[in-house]
Motif scaffolding. Structure first.
Motif, PDB file in Angstrom:
ATOM      1  N   ALA A   1      -2.697 -18.084  13.107  1.00 39.90           N
ATOM      2  CA  ALA A   1      -2.193 -17.197  12.045  1.00 39.90           C
ATOM      3  C   ALA A   1      -2.442 -17.802  10.650  1.00 39.90           C
ATOM      4  N   ASP A   2      -2.242 -19.107  10.491  1.00 36.99           N
ATOM      5  CA  ASP A   2      -2.427 -19.689   9.147  1.00 36.99           C
ATOM      6  C   ASP A   2      -3.905 -19.699   8.755  1.00 36.99           C
ATOM      7  N   LYS A   3      -4.797 -19.875   9.736  1.00 37.38           N
ATOM      8  CA  LYS A   3      -6.240 -19.841   9.420  1.00 37.38           C
ATOM      9  C   LYS A   3      -6.672 -18.413   9.064  1.00 37.38           C
ATOM     10  N   ILE A   4      -6.009 -17.428   9.670  1.00 38.08           N
ATOM     11  CA  ILE A   4      -6.335 -16.033   9.340  1.00 38.08           C
ATOM     12  C   ILE A   4      -5.991 -15.766   7.867  1.00 38.08           C
ATOM     13  N   VAL A   5      -4.876 -16.321   7.401  1.00 37.53           N
ATOM     14  CA  VAL A   5      -4.519 -16.180   5.971  1.00 37.53           C
ATOM     15  C   VAL A   5      -5.579 -16.879   5.114  1.00 37.53           C
ATOM     16  N   ARG A   6      -5.960 -18.081   5.528  1.00 41.46           N
ATOM     17  CA  ARG A   6      -6.983 -18.808   4.752  1.00 41.46           C
ATOM     18  C   ARG A   6      -8.318 -18.066   4.744  1.00 41.46           C
ATOM     19  N   HIS A   7      -8.546 -17.247   5.776  1.00 43.24           N
ATOM     20  CA  HIS A   7      -9.780 -16.460   5.842  1.00 43.24           C
ATOM     21  C   HIS A   7      -9.690 -15.207   4.952  1.00 43.24           C
ATOM     22  N   GLY A   8      -8.502 -15.010   4.327  1.00 37.00           N
ATOM     23  CA  GLY A   8      -8.393 -13.918   3.358  1.00 37.00           C
ATOM     24  C   GLY A   8      -7.648 -12.690   3.845  1.00 37.00           C
ATOM     25  N   VAL A   9      -7.016 -12.794   5.017  1.00 35.38           N
ATOM     26  CA  VAL A   9      -6.281 -11.642   5.567  1.00 35.38           C
ATOM     27  C   VAL A   9      -4.785 -11.925   5.409  1.00 35.38           C
ATOM     28  N   VAL A  10      -4.143 -11.162   4.531  1.00 39.09           N
ATOM     29  CA  VAL A  10      -2.759 -11.463   4.146  1.00 39.09           C
ATOM     30  C   VAL A  10      -1.869 -10.261   4.459  1.00 39.09           C
ATOM     31  N   HIS A  11      -0.702 -10.554   5.012  1.00 43.37           N
ATOM     32  CA  HIS A  11       0.194  -9.529   5.546  1.00 43.37           C
ATOM     33  C   HIS A  11       1.488  -9.524   4.717  1.00 43.37           C
ATOM     34  N   VAL A  12       1.821  -8.391   4.130  1.00 48.38           N
ATOM     35  CA  VAL A  12       3.117  -8.228   3.461  1.00 48.38           C
ATOM     36  C   VAL A  12       4.009  -7.497   4.467  1.00 48.38           C
ATOM     37  N   PRO A  13       4.974  -8.206   5.058  1.00 46.65           N
ATOM     38  CA  PRO A  13       5.672  -7.617   6.221  1.00 46.65           C
ATOM     39  C   PRO A  13       6.677  -6.542   5.850  1.00 46.65           C
ATOM     40  N   GLU A  14       7.036  -5.764   6.866  1.00 45.51           N
ATOM     41  CA  GLU A  14       8.082  -4.760   6.705  1.00 45.51           C
ATOM     42  C   GLU A  14       9.396  -5.477   6.363  1.00 45.51           C
ATOM     43  N   GLY A  15      10.170  -4.897   5.464  1.00 46.88           N
ATOM     44  CA  GLY A  15      11.465  -5.491   5.122  1.00 46.88           C
ATOM     45  C   GLY A  15      11.349  -6.610   4.095  1.00 46.88           C
ATOM     46  N   ARG A  16      10.151  -6.740   3.502  1.00 41.74           N
ATOM     47  CA  ARG A  16       9.900  -7.645   2.353  1.00 41.74           C
ATOM     48  C   ARG A  16       9.955  -9.121   2.687  1.00 41.74           C
ATOM     49  N   MET A  17      11.035  -9.572   3.361  1.00 38.73           N
ATOM     50  CA  MET A  17      11.129 -10.980   3.776  1.00 38.73           C
ATOM     51  C   MET A  17      10.968 -11.946   2.613  1.00 38.73           C
ATOM     52  N   VAL A  18      11.524 -11.585   1.465  1.00 37.16           N
ATOM     53  CA  VAL A  18      11.516 -12.589   0.387  1.00 37.16           C
ATOM     54  C   VAL A  18      12.560 -13.645   0.722  1.00 37.16           C
ATOM     55  N   LEU A  19      12.381 -14.839   0.185  1.00 37.25           N
ATOM     56  CA  LEU A  19      13.353 -15.897   0.436  1.00 37.25           C
ATOM     57  C   LEU A  19      14.422 -15.802  -0.648  1.00 37.25           C
ATOM     58  N   GLY A  20      15.546 -15.216  -0.262  1.00 36.96           N
ATOM     59  CA  GLY A  20      16.573 -14.808  -1.217  1.00 36.96           C
ATOM     60  C   GLY A  20      17.204 -15.948  -1.986  1.00 36.96           C
ATOM     61  N   ARG A  21      17.217 -17.156  -1.402  1.00 39.23           N
ATOM     62  CA  ARG A  21      17.872 -18.273  -2.088  1.00 39.23           C
ATOM     63  C   ARG A  21      16.901 -19.072  -2.948  1.00 39.23           C
ATOM     64  N   MET A  22      15.661 -18.581  -2.979  1.00 41.02           N
ATOM     65  CA  MET A  22      14.684 -19.235  -3.860  1.00 41.02           C
ATOM     66  C   MET A  22      14.425 -18.325  -5.058  1.00 41.02           C
ATOM     67  N   SER A  23      13.981 -18.931  -6.153  1.00 40.38           N
ATOM     68  CA  SER A  23      13.695 -18.120  -7.340  1.00 40.38           C
ATOM     69  C   SER A  23      12.464 -17.247  -7.082  1.00 40.38           C
ATOM     70  N   VAL A  24      12.313 -16.246  -7.930  1.00 37.72           N
ATOM     71  CA  VAL A  24      11.128 -15.385  -7.848  1.00 37.72           C
ATOM     72  C   VAL A  24       9.870 -16.245  -8.007  1.00 37.72           C
ATOM     73  N   HIS A  25       9.908 -17.167  -8.967  1.00 42.45           N
ATOM     74  CA  HIS A  25       8.760 -18.029  -9.225  1.00 42.45           C
ATOM     75  C   HIS A  25       8.394 -18.839  -7.977  1.00 42.45           C
ATOM     76  N   ASP A  26       9.400 -19.409  -7.311  1.00 41.92           N
ATOM     77  CA  ASP A  26       9.128 -20.216  -6.115  1.00 41.92           C
ATOM     78  C   ASP A  26       8.607 -19.348  -4.969  1.00 41.92           C
TER      79      ASP A  26
END
Ligand code: ATP
Length: 240
Positions: free
Chosen positions: A76-101
């Motif tokens: 999966a990580d090599k697929i991202v490095r190959h340029g295929v990026v997935h924005v998952p359902e439900g956003r999955m932002v890390l709520g306790r980290m800043s927007v910048h992080d």
């Protein structure tokens, strides 16, 4: 006619969860620089399709290639490095980290030492409301702003193919309109987009091509404008 290079090719993809089949012989092509929408009812296999392309769910059969490379051979990580990026359902932002992080996290696969400031500026130009939110905890943002962070984080990975799972889910009409305008802009910038949406009419009205998934199969596909006009698709999948 302009010849398009085929970027993502899915051939006869089959996926099962504990013996229950979720994708049955799916064939799909996503040409470079286009926006392709995948629509269909709940449980049709849309999320499974994106998770399979991302290498998060194993296939039982079939082949998926991106730019000629067999994604089945990559983690999966090599697929991202190959340029295929997935924005998952439900956003999955890390709520306790800043927007910048959260944004920096999206760039974790980029070469060490890359100057990320121009990329941060570029995603903030797409999502101006985030400019004043950079130091704020992502979990304190509205749903629409969190979706902006999720897409911006995906863009920080420098995708060649950006896949989005239900980016409009639960958002107000004005925010949805803005998200789709940004998807138009992303495609104009040359990034190929594969979009899964329940908001089928909106998705098709912004897409070049569309696929209807139902019970794990491709029930219809074609140019998005043809699908929007197709009586059977309108009745069965667009609720018109
Ligand atoms: P929705 O629009 O509701 O998100 P979907 O089109 O994205 O639906 P999937 O979530 O891909 O559909 O689900 C396809 C089928 O696979 C469904 O029958 C679902 O119940 C099943 N399924 C999905 N994830 C799993 C899992 N982790 N384990 C077992 N079955 C699963």
């Amino acid at each position: 006619m302009e010849r398009r290079i085929e970027v993502l090719t899915i051939t006869d993809a089959q996926v099962s969860y504990d013996g229950s089949v979720a994708l049955r012989g799916v064939d799909m092509t996503v040409p470079q620089g286009t926006l392709v929408a995948v629509i269909g009812p709940n449980g049709a296999g849309k999320t499974t399709l994106l998770r399979t392309i991302s290498g998060l769910v194993p296939r039982t059969a079939g082949k998926i290639t991106f730019d000629g490379v067999d994604l089945g051979r990559l983690s999966a990580d090599k697929i991202v490095r190959h340029g295929v990026v997935h924005v998952p359902e439900g956003r999955m932002v890390l709520g306790r980290m800043s927007v910048h992080d959260n944004l920096l996290l999206g760039a974790h696969c980029r070469p060490r030492g890359t100057n990320l400031s121009p990329d941060i500026d570029a995603v903030l130009a797409l999502f101006p409301p985030l400019k004043t939110r950079l130091t704020q905890l992502a979990g304190s943002l509205s749903g629409g702003e969190q979706q902006m962070v999720a897409i911006a984080r995906g863009l920080m990975a420098k995708p060649r193919l950006l896949m989005l799972d239900e980016p409009s889910l639960g958002l107000a009409p004005l925010v949805i309109k803005r998200i789709f305008e940004v998807l138009d802009e992303i495609r104009r910038q040359g990034i190929t987009v594969l979009l899964v949406e329940q908001n089928a009419e909106m998705a098709l009205s912004h897409a070049d091509q569309g696929y209807v998934l139902d019970l794990g199969r491709v029930a219809a596909h074609g140019s998005a404008s043809d699908l929007l006009k197709d009586e059977r698709v309108r009745n069965a999948y667009l609720g018109i």
